[in-house]
Design a protein around this motif. Sequence first.
Motif, mmCIF file in Angstrom:
data_model
loop_
_atom_site.group_PDB
_atom_site.id
_atom_site.type_symbol
_atom_site.label_atom_id
_atom_site.label_comp_id
_atom_site.label_asym_id
_atom_site.label_seq_id
_atom_site.Cartn_x
_atom_site.Cartn_y
_atom_site.Cartn_z
ATOM 1 N N HIS A 149 43.319 82.930 45.167
ATOM 2 C CA HIS A 149 44.009 84.362 44.573
ATOM 3 C C HIS A 149 42.937 85.282 43.834
ATOM 4 C CE1 HIS A 149 47.879 82.914 45.578
ATOM 5 N NE2 HIS A 149 47.396 81.651 45.114
ATOM 6 N N ASN A 213 39.090 84.865 48.309
ATOM 7 C CA ASN A 213 39.513 83.064 48.718
ATOM 8 C C ASN A 213 38.397 82.363 49.012
ATOM 9 O OD1 ASN A 213 39.267 83.851 51.583
ATOM 10 N ND2 ASN A 213 41.047 84.963 51.368
ATOM 11 N N GLU A 479 50.736 85.774 43.655
ATOM 12 C CA GLU A 479 49.454 85.965 43.197
ATOM 13 C C GLU A 479 49.339 86.513 41.609
ATOM 14 O OE1 GLU A 479 45.731 88.997 44.270
ATOM 15 O OE2 GLU A 479 46.768 87.929 45.997
#
Length: 516
Positions: A149, A213, A479
């Motif tokens: 995230h 990521n 997120e």
Amino acid sequence: MKNGKSRARLSNPAINKGTVLPPLYGPGDVGRVASVASANDLPPEQYRSQFRRDYARLIHSPAFRRLQGKAQLFPCQENDFFRNRMSHSLEVAQIAKSIAIKLNDQHPYFRSNNINTDLVEFAGLAHDIGHPPFGHNGEEELDRQVIEHGGFEGNAQTLRILARLEKKQTSQYPHSDSVPTPVADGGDCRLGLNLTYRSLAAILKYDRQIPTNEDARKRNGSEKKPVKGYYAAENALVAKIRTHVAGLDVTEGMKTIECAIMDIADDIAYSTYDLEDAFKGGFLTPLSIISMPDAAKQAIVAKVKKRIDENYSDLPGHEREFSLTEYNATLRSIFSGVLNIELPQFNGNGEVDVVDRNAAIISLTADISNNLCNNGYYRTEFTSELVGRFVRAVDVWHLDEARPMLSKVRLSIDAFIAVEVLKTVAFNAVIMSSRLKSAENRGQSVIEQIFQELKEDDGYLLMPEDWRALIEAKPGDTEWKRRAICDYIAGMTDAYCIEFYERILGRSAPSIQKPH
């Protein structure tokens, strides 16, 4: 330093005759993200600059106050002698201001276009504000928790705290709305301290976006450890900072002269005052450093050589040489004033002519070495002399005539090597020691368990009301929720983090009296 001989000094480039350079500061520097004034605002203050206002906003912020509860080298509860993040930041600010004053006095351009010392001090005070509890171990754990995230990193968090998390203004409050609304219509309205663009640029050490990521990191060649930079969420803000400070055509890699000065000041403070704490804490003595086995020295040599090549690639190869011989010469230059070190004699070929390199360079006793560790007068004199020496070794490396704000400064290569040697020695002896690792490992485990508890469906209800409201403003957004939890934990002091853990997961009885 090679065999006791000084390397070439940094040049101090002169301004081309007849060249009229742009000023160091312009109107864009003092712009703010929210520039609309409230009807209740006082008129502009003529007695202080916009940068001084930013300095005041930082000093009075909760995030700055919390630095006193975050460890620098040793856990805060160990001893009130050792430095914490706040005292370290104060020292960095003082060193940075001294560097700016020196450059303003000695360089022809900055003599007439002074580097703003309020801005440099601000950068020094703010540079560590994004560090989470338990230092780099806490940073690595939070990064693991949100790697999918956007990741976590201390410098990125510094920008996020100053520009978003601190509670001073939102995009509507106080100039239009009487009630602050952090989230409206699914958008993040928080503006943090609403600082000037130049102040935000002064803490932007790594102008690159962190991969969002783990797969993106692998494609980028990044390791799993925290990647230095800024979060994707701050992309638009960083673009505005670049445009206002350096111009539309600067797209990445911006580093202002104030930021560069702060960065050097941080290294100087780390290499001297952390070493002083290591002496006081019994982790190191001058004798233990000098008499370290050659194998251990070679490992340090390899690390320092890599840093030399990264930062002084413009110098010819012979000036960047760094072997065990240069390492020992660097130690002699550092400790010769306090340990009665006798420099060897050299023959015409630059080789030791009289005595063996290791056996006869040093004439000292364990008592002399221990005195430096145990006597506050000696320690203070030693670190003061080193700091002064390093500050005097900072000079302008490149004056950017098109964009003076992006001019580059650096230490002379001899001073850089000394700083890097001391930093690496302190890191290997203290941060990597088993005595400190036990405390760090516990902190890492505490953060992991708190995060796991809070991310459960209703786990966020354990957080204070304002953080709960923030998460509830965007239901179902995983997120957003993970980032909010990360921001909350990152803002904790070491002691509060442990206390929070004990209250929700440990042996302590829960309390309704303890404020969040």
